[in-house]
Design a protein around this motif. Sequence first.
Motif, PDB file in Angstrom:
ATOM      1  N   LEU A  37       9.586  70.146 -14.887  1.00  0.00           N
ATOM      2  CA  LEU A  37       8.158  70.896 -15.094  1.00  0.00           C
ATOM      3  C   LEU A  37       7.027  70.169 -15.278  1.00  0.00           C
ATOM      4  CD1 LEU A  37      10.113  73.597 -17.447  1.00  0.00           C
ATOM      5  CD2 LEU A  37       9.745  73.725 -15.280  1.00  0.00           C
ATOM      6  N   GLY A  38       6.443  70.449 -16.306  1.00  0.00           N
ATOM      7  CA  GLY A  38       5.030  69.641 -16.712  1.00  0.00           C
ATOM      8  C   GLY A  38       5.074  68.375 -16.905  1.00  0.00           C
ATOM      9  N   GLY A  39       6.365  67.791 -17.232  1.00  0.00           N
ATOM     10  CA  GLY A  39       6.588  66.412 -17.722  1.00  0.00           C
ATOM     11  C   GLY A  39       7.132  65.541 -16.784  1.00  0.00           C
ATOM     12  N   THR A  40       7.786  64.459 -17.203  1.00  0.00           N
ATOM     13  CA  THR A  40       8.292  63.525 -16.317  1.00  0.00           C
ATOM     14  C   THR A  40       9.762  62.706 -17.138  1.00  0.00           C
ATOM     15  OG1 THR A  40       7.882  61.476 -14.959  1.00  0.00           O
ATOM     16  CG2 THR A  40       6.848  61.434 -17.050  1.00  0.00           C
TER      17      THR A  40
ATOM     18  N   ASN B 151      21.914  83.491 -16.680  1.00  0.00           N
ATOM     19  CA  ASN B 151      21.002  82.315 -17.137  1.00  0.00           C
ATOM     20  C   ASN B 151      20.031  81.680 -16.482  1.00  0.00           C
ATOM     21  OD1 ASN B 151      24.080  82.154 -17.792  1.00  0.00           O
ATOM     22  ND2 ASN B 151      23.386  80.459 -18.988  1.00  0.00           N
ATOM     23  N   LYS B 152      18.872  81.207 -17.336  1.00  0.00           N
ATOM     24  CA  LYS B 152      17.683  80.829 -16.484  1.00  0.00           C
ATOM     25  C   LYS B 152      17.727  79.463 -15.907  1.00  0.00           C
ATOM     26  CE  LYS B 152      14.363  83.462 -19.304  1.00  0.00           C
ATOM     27  NZ  LYS B 152      13.876  84.083 -18.295  1.00  0.00           N
ATOM     28  N   TYR B 153      16.954  79.221 -14.994  1.00  0.00           N
ATOM     29  CA  TYR B 153      16.980  77.947 -14.262  1.00  0.00           C
ATOM     30  C   TYR B 153      15.768  77.285 -14.683  1.00  0.00           C
ATOM     31  CZ  TYR B 153      20.547  79.052 -10.835  1.00  0.00           C
ATOM     32  OH  TYR B 153      21.757  79.352 -10.078  1.00  0.00           O
ATOM     33  N   ILE B 154      15.826  75.767 -14.615  1.00  0.00           N
ATOM     34  CA  ILE B 154      14.790  74.865 -14.971  1.00  0.00           C
ATOM     35  C   ILE B 154      14.634  74.137 -13.534  1.00  0.00           C
ATOM     36  CG2 ILE B 154      16.281  72.841 -15.477  1.00  0.00           C
ATOM     37  CD1 ILE B 154      14.061  72.299 -17.640  1.00  0.00           C
ATOM     38  N   SER B 155      13.187  74.025 -13.082  1.00  0.00           N
ATOM     39  CA  SER B 155      12.772  73.326 -12.000  1.00  0.00           C
ATOM     40  C   SER B 155      12.149  71.705 -12.227  1.00  0.00           C
ATOM     41  CB  SER B 155      11.704  73.827 -11.228  1.00  0.00           C
ATOM     42  OG  SER B 155      12.128  75.217 -11.044  1.00  0.00           O
ATOM     43  N   TYR B 156      12.532  70.975 -11.070  1.00  0.00           N
ATOM     44  CA  TYR B 156      12.221  69.807 -10.997  1.00  0.00           C
ATOM     45  C   TYR B 156      11.495  69.318  -9.842  1.00  0.00           C
ATOM     46  CZ  TYR B 156      17.116  69.665  -9.865  1.00  0.00           C
ATOM     47  OH  TYR B 156      18.486  70.287  -9.352  1.00  0.00           O
ATOM     48  N   PHE B 157      10.926  68.175  -9.792  1.00  0.00           N
ATOM     49  CA  PHE B 157      10.212  67.883  -8.500  1.00  0.00           C
ATOM     50  C   PHE B 157      10.335  66.649  -8.099  1.00  0.00           C
ATOM     51  CE2 PHE B 157       8.506  71.242 -11.153  1.00  0.00           C
ATOM     52  CZ  PHE B 157       8.317  72.347 -10.199  1.00  0.00           C
ATOM     53  N   GLU B 158      11.202  66.299  -7.096  1.00  0.00           N
ATOM     54  CA  GLU B 158      11.875  64.781  -7.161  1.00  0.00           C
ATOM     55  C   GLU B 158      11.552  64.526  -5.537  1.00  0.00           C
ATOM     56  OE1 GLU B 158      14.722  61.885  -5.439  1.00  0.00           O
ATOM     57  OE2 GLU B 158      14.446  64.135  -5.171  1.00  0.00           O
ATOM     58  N   LYS B 159      11.194  63.302  -5.513  1.00  0.00           N
ATOM     59  CA  LYS B 159      10.622  62.712  -4.328  1.00  0.00           C
ATOM     60  C   LYS B 159      11.665  62.646  -2.922  1.00  0.00           C
ATOM     61  CE  LYS B 159      12.331  57.868  -5.121  1.00  0.00           C
ATOM     62  NZ  LYS B 159      11.794  56.550  -5.124  1.00  0.00           N
ATOM     63  N   GLU B 160      13.032  62.597  -2.830  1.00  0.00           N
ATOM     64  CA  GLU B 160      13.625  62.915  -1.935  1.00  0.00           C
ATOM     65  C   GLU B 160      13.644  64.122  -1.360  1.00  0.00           C
ATOM     66  OE1 GLU B 160      14.962  60.289  -0.463  1.00  0.00           O
ATOM     67  OE2 GLU B 160      14.561  58.751  -2.066  1.00  0.00           O
TER      68      GLU B 160
END
Length: 746
Positions: free
Chosen positions: A216-219, A180-189
């Motif tokens: 990814l490219g959204g929020t 299965n593929k992963y999705i990345s996110y970018f979080e302040k903590e």
Amino acid sequence: MKKKIHYYLLVLPLLAFFASCNKDVFDEYYARPEGLEDPIYQQLEARGNFKNLTALIGKAGYKDILSKSGYWTMMAPNDEAFTKFFQEKGYADVSKVDSITAAKIVRYALIYNAFRTEQLSDYQSAAGWVVDNAFRRRTAFYDGFQKKTVNGVPMVVVASNRNNRAASGAPYYVSGDNNNKYISYFEKEYFAAQSLNASDYTFFFPNSTYTDFNVLGGTIKQANIIAENGIIQEVSQVSLPLVSLDQYLEGNSNYSLFNDLLNKNLVNYIFNQPATTTYNNFTGKSDRVYVKVFDAALPFSPNNESYLKQADNDGQNDAYTMFVPDNASLQEFVDKVLLKNYPSLDKLPKYVFEDLFKAHMVINAVWPSKIGSFSNALDEDLRFDMNTNVKDAKALSNGFFYGTNKVQKSNLFYSVYTSAYLDPNFTLATRLFNDGSSYREIISNINQRFTLFLPSDTVLRGLGYDYDVSRSEWRYTSPINSAVITGASARLRLLRVLYNCIVSTPNGELDDLSGSGVIRTGDADIAGEYIKWKNNKVYGAGNEVLGNAANVVGFEDQQNGRTYYIDNLIEFSEESPGVDLKNLATPVGSEFSHFYNYLKNSSIYNATGDKIEGVDLGTAYTFVVPNNAAIVKAVKAGVLPGNVTTGVPNFTPPTLGEKDLVADFLRYHILVTKTVSDDGLLGGQFETLRKDSKGEKTYVGVLSDTGVLTFIDAAKKTSNFIPAQSNNLADRTLIHLVDNYLLYTE
């Protein structure tokens, strides 16, 4: 039987209870609790701004799944996000999206397990939650079986779901794991905990703004919408499944040369029966299924979506990284470096390709601002400027991809080691450098300068050395008596020869061999033996015994030093240092004669082979030999037998006590386990061959500097070496002539 009795005692009253209940009571007991939130699908439908998403959920066949119990996190793009998506992809409206694309969007938006936003930055380790240590989650999407044409042959292929470790027996494919593929996110903590900043996000998404929680490219527009079967996170971007590192390479013509070299040399397609059975059962077709397997020498498989799998969820907190040079940069490297001595790429040894790709692979996620904290799979620092060398940055499904305008300047391709490594005339030396001897690591260290004296395969074979591939062992045949040794003994012999060819030269000490001198071989930490040079000829102790030399027939400058090509070996001596001392003492008027005459008549000397008691072949020593005047001085002082008035030595002392006196005198002038010279490399207190009356070790002090070598005895008396007659070579030994004798006093 007892277990059965207890079972019925429990079950029978329960059955009686249900029999006494009417249907209304039963329904009320098992009714859906009041106040429970609707499932994900109904929540999306009721909110009114997810019309496109619910339409695709239906088209993808996920309406029923998302309307029932479950445990999901859904990164749900709103209708505004779909409006942008349709414009970018050329869809008139949602009705034009096919079911396959719909399934990709829906499944990639679904994360296994339900997470509030404050939990997404935490890593679900086997030992428990690790706070602020995750930036990825596994989704419901996977590629599965693909039809491909490989080398002109159509086949059904599935990606590896493990990193191939053939030597350890680890599998390259585990049946039942869908990769299965992963999705990345970018979080302040997470960013705060890892000391990252906004540029670590915008480097990958230059057209987006960091908002403290980007997917990814959204929020995230609205967080933590609770549903019966999970949690909805409303997002501002529609995301199709990201490709893997392998898929990105396959699909981007800018890196086609890198991809072609990788696939031609380090990829195999291996038939897999469990995968075939799964495919046949699922499709009803009879095709054989092949797994795309990357070479086990690589640190990871670029098509593996499961990260290391050392723990089930380790893909949550880390990923792979590849730095990939574009075609022009790599072609220049191929032409100028790889093919300098080889006619074509297909003639290069496999290990060259392994090292080339390892130099561009990191088994961790290399964040742009933290590049200095990571090393590649060759344990080298990453030699890229993120601002000037990286032209393409992508956060992909299984890692970070950096497209570069340069090749990693790996130690292996720019050091004196390279002279052997990338030349087919030096395969024997390269084999030994690479076989765990640590020589490769020494001479390829780009941060230290070396001189390498390099014998070709022709030279080595001509002098009896060869490698038997069929038996995987080294072989040595003596050119003198044709005696043969094999295996570890032959390897150790050649190791010693080649270590004498490695010289640490931090100041370019051997850049000019037209003069003469003596120097220690090996690196700065592990001493080799001393060798000499004179007029572009190089000598070891064995060359002096054999009466020959290694002639320099050419050279090549590399980034960390110079390689000299030689027509003979720098040989080590196989005779006792006593032989060398005798040869020094034999000429008429030799300043070594008095010391040697005491030695040859002493109790520690064996005339057969000129062996000295306590002096073993293959061990390091330093002989401190007083000149004749110093010996006369010792006689007059009563330290040695002889005429104390005239100083005439008595080399054959008549009494046992005098013989012991001579033996102890001689032993005190032999330093053990260390070879010292006037190069400043060694100084301090060094053990001698002599023991005191209690059997304890005795020591002599040594002061060494360029052109200076002084020995200090127990009486604090000094003896200085005489340069013109010192630094004489023997087996792992130097023999020095000094201007005074050493005296031990208890």
